[in-house]
Structure formats: C-alpha cells, structure tokens
Write a protein that holds these residues in place. Sequence first.
Motif, PDB file in Angstrom:
ATOM      1  N   SER A   1      -4.290   5.683  -9.693  1.00  0.00           N
ATOM      2  CA  SER A   1      -4.940   6.989  -9.817  1.00  0.00           C
ATOM      3  C   SER A   1      -4.159   7.946 -10.712  1.00  0.00           C
ATOM      4  CB  SER A   1      -5.124   7.621  -8.430  1.00  0.00           C
ATOM      5  OG  SER A   1      -3.869   7.930  -7.842  1.00  0.00           O
TER       6      SER A   1
ATOM      7  N   SER B   1       0.806  -1.206   0.000  1.00  0.00           N
ATOM      8  CA  SER B   1       0.000   0.000   0.000  1.00  0.00           C
ATOM      9  C   SER B   1       0.842   1.261   0.000  1.00  0.00           C
ATOM     10  CB  SER B   1      -0.914   0.015   1.232  1.00  0.00           C
ATOM     11  OG  SER B   1      -0.128  -0.070   2.414  1.00  0.00           O
TER      12      SER B   1
ATOM     13  N   ARG C   1      -3.702   1.483  -5.426  1.00  0.00           N
ATOM     14  CA  ARG C   1      -4.634   2.505  -5.892  1.00  0.00           C
ATOM     15  C   ARG C   1      -3.973   3.859  -6.099  1.00  0.00           C
ATOM     16  NH1 ARG C   1      -8.979   1.841  -8.903  1.00  0.00           N
ATOM     17  NH2 ARG C   1      -9.724  -0.259  -8.483  1.00  0.00           N
ATOM     18  N   ASP C   2      -2.967   4.187  -5.284  1.00  0.00           N
ATOM     19  CA  ASP C   2      -2.343   5.493  -5.465  1.00  0.00           C
ATOM     20  C   ASP C   2      -1.591   5.566  -6.787  1.00  0.00           C
ATOM     21  OD1 ASP C   2      -0.476   3.678  -4.556  1.00  0.00           O
ATOM     22  OD2 ASP C   2       0.677   5.164  -3.431  1.00  0.00           O
TER      23      ASP C   2
ATOM     24  N   ARG D   1     -14.406  -6.202 -10.176  1.00  0.00           N
ATOM     25  CA  ARG D   1     -12.990  -6.047  -9.879  1.00  0.00           C
ATOM     26  C   ARG D   1     -12.582  -7.098  -8.856  1.00  0.00           C
ATOM     27  NH1 ARG D   1      -9.983  -3.226  -6.003  1.00  0.00           N
ATOM     28  NH2 ARG D   1      -7.867  -2.780  -6.703  1.00  0.00           N
TER      29      ARG D   1
ATOM     30  N   SER E   1      -5.627  -4.196 -12.032  1.00  0.00           N
ATOM     31  CA  SER E   1      -6.360  -3.801 -10.832  1.00  0.00           C
ATOM     32  C   SER E   1      -5.821  -4.484  -9.584  1.00  0.00           C
ATOM     33  CB  SER E   1      -7.845  -4.130 -10.990  1.00  0.00           C
ATOM     34  OG  SER E   1      -8.414  -3.448 -12.085  1.00  0.00           O
TER      35      SER E   1
END
Length: 363
Positions: A151, A22, A147-148, A76, A142
């Motif tokens: 984006s 993360s 996610r960062d 997803r 995915s």
Amino acid sequence: MNKHHLLLRGASYSTVSLYKRSGPPHHLHLPARPLFPSPGAGGTTTAAAVFNFFSPAHPRQHHSLTLSKPTRPHHRPLNPPTAKMSTSTTSAAAASPTDLIEQSKRLAAFQSVTAHLVPYPHYTRIGIGSGSTVVYVVEAISSLLPRDVLSTMTFYPTGAQSEELIEAAGLNLQYINKLAPGSLLDVCFDGADEVDPALNLIKGGGACLWQEKIVATSSKKFVCVADFRKISPALGTMWKKGIPIEVLPLAANRVLGELERMGSLSPKIRPGLPGKAGAIVTDNGMWIVDAPFKPLRVTGESDREKGEWQVDELADALIKIPGVAEIGLFYGRNGNEGQGGGAQKPVEAYFGMEDGSVKVLSA
C-alpha cells in the motif's frame, strides 16, 4: 552450493515466512541464510561463468524444481510457486517446451523480486516493464510482499500491458510523466529479447521500447528478468529479427535506406498483421523498423566497411539518423555506475534455466 548455479532449496521454502507474514517489515523472520543471495553476496556469477555453464566442464547434475501450474495473468495469485525437490532433472525434462519456458520465467521473476524488492520495504516507486516475463514479476510482487507494504508503493508501467497487470493485481498505479522532476524510481523490473555478456540488451520485440527505456533510465537500478533462451554471446546471435527501431512514419523509407548503407541485413517495417493491415503502430503513434545486423562486438572497434559494429558505436550511429525516435539497444552505463539515473543497462540479469536453477549475471 555452487556459486555459479543458484537453486531454490526446499528447506528454504519450509523455513522462511516470506509468503504468509502479516506483521510490519521489521518483524520479518528470515533464515540465517537468505532464500536468494543478494547482489554481491556470492550468489551471482560473472559473464564468463554464465557462458561456461554450457561447456562440458560444467555438467548440469543439479537439483531441479517442479512448479505448480502458472496462474493466469489477470488473477492475483493466492500463493507463490510451490517447489518439490528431486535429485535429477526428470521433472523438467518431462515438461513440455512451453511449460518449461514459462516455469523458468516464473523462477527468475520470483528470485529477482526477492533479491531487489523484498529486502527493501522502504522502496516506494517501482517500474514495471512489458512482456511475458513481467506477468510473473507482478505475481511475485503480489505474493511476496504483505499488503501493508504494498500500500506504500506506487507502480509505473511501460505500456498498456503492464498498466493492466498493475491494476489487475490491485496495486497503486501511476504514470512516469507524473514523476516529479529530479525524482527517480527505486527499481525497475523488465525483460529482454537478448542479453550479451556485458549486459547490453536488445528490447522492443513487443513494440514498447521507447517507454521501456524511459522508465529504465528514470530508475536508480534496472533489473532484467528473462529465460535461458535470451542468453547470447553477442547481440544478434540468438535474436534474429533485428534491432527494433521506433521511427516517425513519414521518415520510415529514408531510415530503411540509411540502415542498408550501414550494413543492416534487409531491414523491414514491422507489419501489424494478422491483427492490423499495414505497419504496426506503437503507443506513441510511431512505426517499428526491425534492422538485423551481424552479431555485435562487445568490445573493440567497429569495421563499418564490413558492416560489423561494436554495440555502443552502432547505438550512437542509429539514434542520430533523422526520423529515428528511439532504438531497442540498451547500452552504456548501468545503475551501479552512477546514482543520478540515465542508465540503460541492468545491474543484474536473472535467467530461469532449463534444469530448474536460476542464473544471475551481474554488472
């Protein structure tokens, strides 16, 4: 590890933190030996090696993978494919033919994304092709990227199907006509209907060939993802339906006549049945003609009197027929032969194999 057979190792899955990280990209903790070899790292094979795989000199006595059931395209995934090690191919052999093909596509998709996108979090523009294999490419993107990082990326589809996949995965969608003049996509992932030893492709079985070629040639590099059925010694050997050709409807009959004179074996306008009466209509309002030819020569010259063509020469002749908008032969340069875009051939092709391994053919 035999360099001609790339196998996912259970130890790699247990030590690498690809799926649950993360933190920012520079905090990634990768094992000393990468999960998947990067281009040129000794994990890729030559054309000869791929086809020697099928010879008696290379018996397939390797570890195999048993994958979890693939997720549905419109959801997803919460986790990447899980793998169990075995010392035989019993698991793969026990799977139904359909499951085996889907598993092989998924393996190839995850390895291609790991090699060509995961190590490059600075990539911001990604092309997404069309077809059944691309479902797993989007799943891999995915699952493998935090996610960062996602984006900061924008994804460019080649048609309605890939557009829906991008949106369903919650990824940033943009269209290729919005790409600024002189700009290029960092990488494009797409499938193929057939791949020869020189990485020439037949594409267009799903009738998206024009958009697929636009996105591929708008990319710095194109990566092909497929399954074992797509490997071919010559285009037209495994894919018997013919070269897809996108044509202007009013010119379709004339194009059929020209194709017959060139030696095409019973070219036909692709029907829209059972869903639609009449010809299939592409996203561009065109028709598709499927033109079978004798297997195309990878090297040498064409013998036009016999209807025997070399790939580049046939492609050049087809695109010059009045009324032809685009052809499903991807040929010529690859992205390693020039960074200015315009390359139609992939820099690498990833094939999920029957024994649970992934074969990589490099330009």
